[in-house]
Design a protein around this motif. Structure first.
Motif, PDB file in Angstrom:
ATOM      1  N   PHE A 103       0.824  12.171   1.080  1.00 33.95           N
ATOM      2  CA  PHE A 103       1.768  11.174   0.584  1.00 33.95           C
ATOM      3  C   PHE A 103       3.023  11.114   1.444  1.00 33.95           C
ATOM      4  N   VAL A 109      -5.806   6.249  -5.987  1.00 33.21           N
ATOM      5  CA  VAL A 109      -4.961   7.425  -6.196  1.00 33.21           C
ATOM      6  C   VAL A 109      -5.432   8.212  -7.412  1.00 33.21           C
ATOM      7  N   SER A 144       0.828  -1.210   0.000  1.00 38.38           N
ATOM      8  CA  SER A 144       0.000   0.000   0.000  1.00 38.38           C
ATOM      9  C   SER A 144       0.860   1.257   0.000  1.00 38.38           C
ATOM     10  N   VAL A 195       2.548   8.824   4.309  1.00 35.43           N
ATOM     11  CA  VAL A 195       2.678   7.425   3.906  1.00 35.43           C
ATOM     12  C   VAL A 195       4.151   7.034   3.828  1.00 35.43           C
ATOM     13  N   GLU A 202       2.112   2.284  -3.456  1.00 36.71           N
ATOM     14  CA  GLU A 202       1.130   2.894  -4.342  1.00 36.71           C
ATOM     15  C   GLU A 202       0.626   4.234  -3.831  1.00 36.71           C
ATOM     16  N   LEU A 203       0.689   4.444  -2.502  1.00 35.60           N
ATOM     17  CA  LEU A 203       0.147   5.675  -1.911  1.00 35.60           C
ATOM     18  C   LEU A 203       1.231   6.683  -1.563  1.00 35.60           C
ATOM     19  N   MET A 233      -5.219   0.269  -5.037  1.00 30.24           N
ATOM     20  CA  MET A 233      -4.624   1.514  -4.558  1.00 30.24           C
ATOM     21  C   MET A 233      -4.344   2.477  -5.702  1.00 30.24           C
TER      22      MET A 233
END
Length: 447
Positions: free
Chosen positions: A392, A373, A233, A395, A236-237, A369
């Protein structure tokens, strides 16, 4: 010993050539195809990869004749087929390479998935320039050009051996496994590696392959599943996909003239390709954890500077150039760490029996994901303005912290050794379980 060294040189060269051809053949139609189509249409083993190219050929035909037929439905169907092809190849190709590579090169070989993804992105960006196939008259050719890597893979894959681990553990064919090992390594001296595979096979005799939902119920896979979900995750994030999906808007916001944006976009792909090469060269020296932690920390730093530059560009004109530089630095940081290392997790953290299911979970998570986004980033741009990258950055910080505290190092270890270490981490309060006989490795590629 010095007299024995010259005869080893040809063996090393042969092993390197065969492994290189294996990487290229699998990557051209696998992760290269994914990256290429990500650039062109923003969509995103051996026998499986071969059959998977049927989707590519069908999609290319639909793309090529859509304009003549005047049918936008053909484009939508082609995009659906290419999405299916990318999803299958992104799961099977790294699994095939990870199972075929020796443990000393497993990380570097698996990192070639990131290299071919970045190469596909760059090639798609280049042919998509207005001066080439990006014009209004040539777009059917642009979309149909995905046929080229598919044809290359169809021609090259039949020349390569099947995964030795699959042949021995799933099919029980020792002779074919030995022949595949000898061909991949370029030498007949593979008995030590064959013995490791035999030990792994004997330790888990009679067990069946896991289903994806069973991974979440097994306490022996707790650390592996959490690591896959959290770090998958985070990749992708972290904001990198947002840059590719909305690079034009981001560069325009940073002050790049509209007619120059397409060249800046090509530069982002080149940055990730360069970073993937560097990561491939150093991963077996510094390990997976260092690259992940370093990549996320650098992304946090450059994302913070980027946010400050966006806030001050109206007061200081040169801040626009700093913002653009931060975008390139952000992508370089992503390519060095999360881009390639995250894809190795499903190969190294899960045993042979759970690995295919882990790739299914990872693939589903990745595309979900990516969809979120793409859906939410325009709203972030509108609502947060210059602070659009702050979520972001959070993350990225979480990814670095989790890697530092919870992800074990797998560099240079066999799959048995990794499984034993993860078993100790999952059950810290007890000694080695006498009922635990090693990783479960029967019917590994049941999807």
């Amino acid at each position: 010993m010095e007299e024995d060294e010259p005869p080893l040189q040809p063996r090393t060269q042969i092993q390197g050539r065969v492994l290189f051809l294996t990487i290229c053949a699998a990557g051209i139609g696998g992760t290269f195809q994914f990256g290429y189509n990500l650039s062109i249409i923003n969509a995103p083993t051996l026998k499986s990869l071969l059959v998977n190219n049927v989707f590519v050929v069908a999609a290319a035909v639909l793309f090529g004749f859509s304009c003549r037929a005047g049918s936008f439905e053909m484009i939508m169907l082609g995009r659906l087929l290419m999405g299916m092809s990318a999803g299958v190849s992104m799961n099977i190709q790294p699994m095939y390479l990870g199972e075929s590579a020796p443990k000393e090169l497993r990380g570097a070989v698996a990192m070639t998935s990131a290299i071919f993804t970045a190469l596909g992105i760059v090639m798609g960006q280049v042919v998509g320039l207005r001066e080439l196939l990006g014009g209004p008259q040539a777009w059917p050719l642009l979309l149909a050009s995905c046929l080229v890597p598919g044809v290359l893979q169809l021609a090259s894959l039949p020349l390569l051996p099947e995964s030795p681990r699959y042949v021995l553990i799933d099919r029980g064919d020792r002779a074919t496994c030995l022949a595949a090992l000898q061909r991949l390594r370029g030498t007949t001296e593979v008995m030590v590696e064959l013995a490791e595979l035999e030990e792994e096979r004997a330790a888990c005799q009679g067990r069946r392959a896991r289903r994806p939902w069973e991974l979440f119920k097994d306490s022996a896979l707790r650390r592996q599943v959490i690591s896959l979900v959290v770090l998958g995750s985070a990749m992708e994030l972290c904001g990198n996909d947002a840059i590719y999906a909305y690079a034009s808007s981001v560069f325009h916001e940073a002050g790049i003239p509209q007619d120059k944006v397409q060249y800046a976009i090509v530069g982002t792909g080149c940055c990730e390709l360069l970073a993937a090469f560097i990561s491939c060269l150093v991963i077996e020296r510094v390990g997976r954890r260092v690259l992940l932690i370093g990549g996320y920390c650098l992304m946090t730093w450059w994302g913070s500077v980027f946010t400050v530059a966006l806030c001050l560009q109206s007061s200081f004109p040169w801040m626009s150039y700093l913002a653009v530089s931060c975008i390139f630095a952000f992508i370089l940081s992503f390519g060095i760490g999360p881009a390639g290392v995250t894809g190795i997790l499903a190969t190294e953290l899960f045993d042979q029996m759970a690995r295919p299911a882990a790739y299914m979970v990872c693939g589903t998570l990745m595309w979900t994901m990516l969809f979120l986004v793409g859906l939410g980033f325009p709203f972030l741009m509108e609502g947060l303005s210059h602070f659009l990258y702050v979520p972001f950055l959070g993350v990225c910080v979480c990814g670095a912290i989790y890697t530092g505290f919870f992800l074990p190092e797998t560099k240079g270890k066999t799959f048995l050794e990794i499984s034993e270490e993860l078993h100790r981490l999952n059950f810290p309060g007890q000694s080695q379980d006498p009922m635990w006989k090693g990783p479960e490795v029967i019917q590994s590629t049941e999807l």
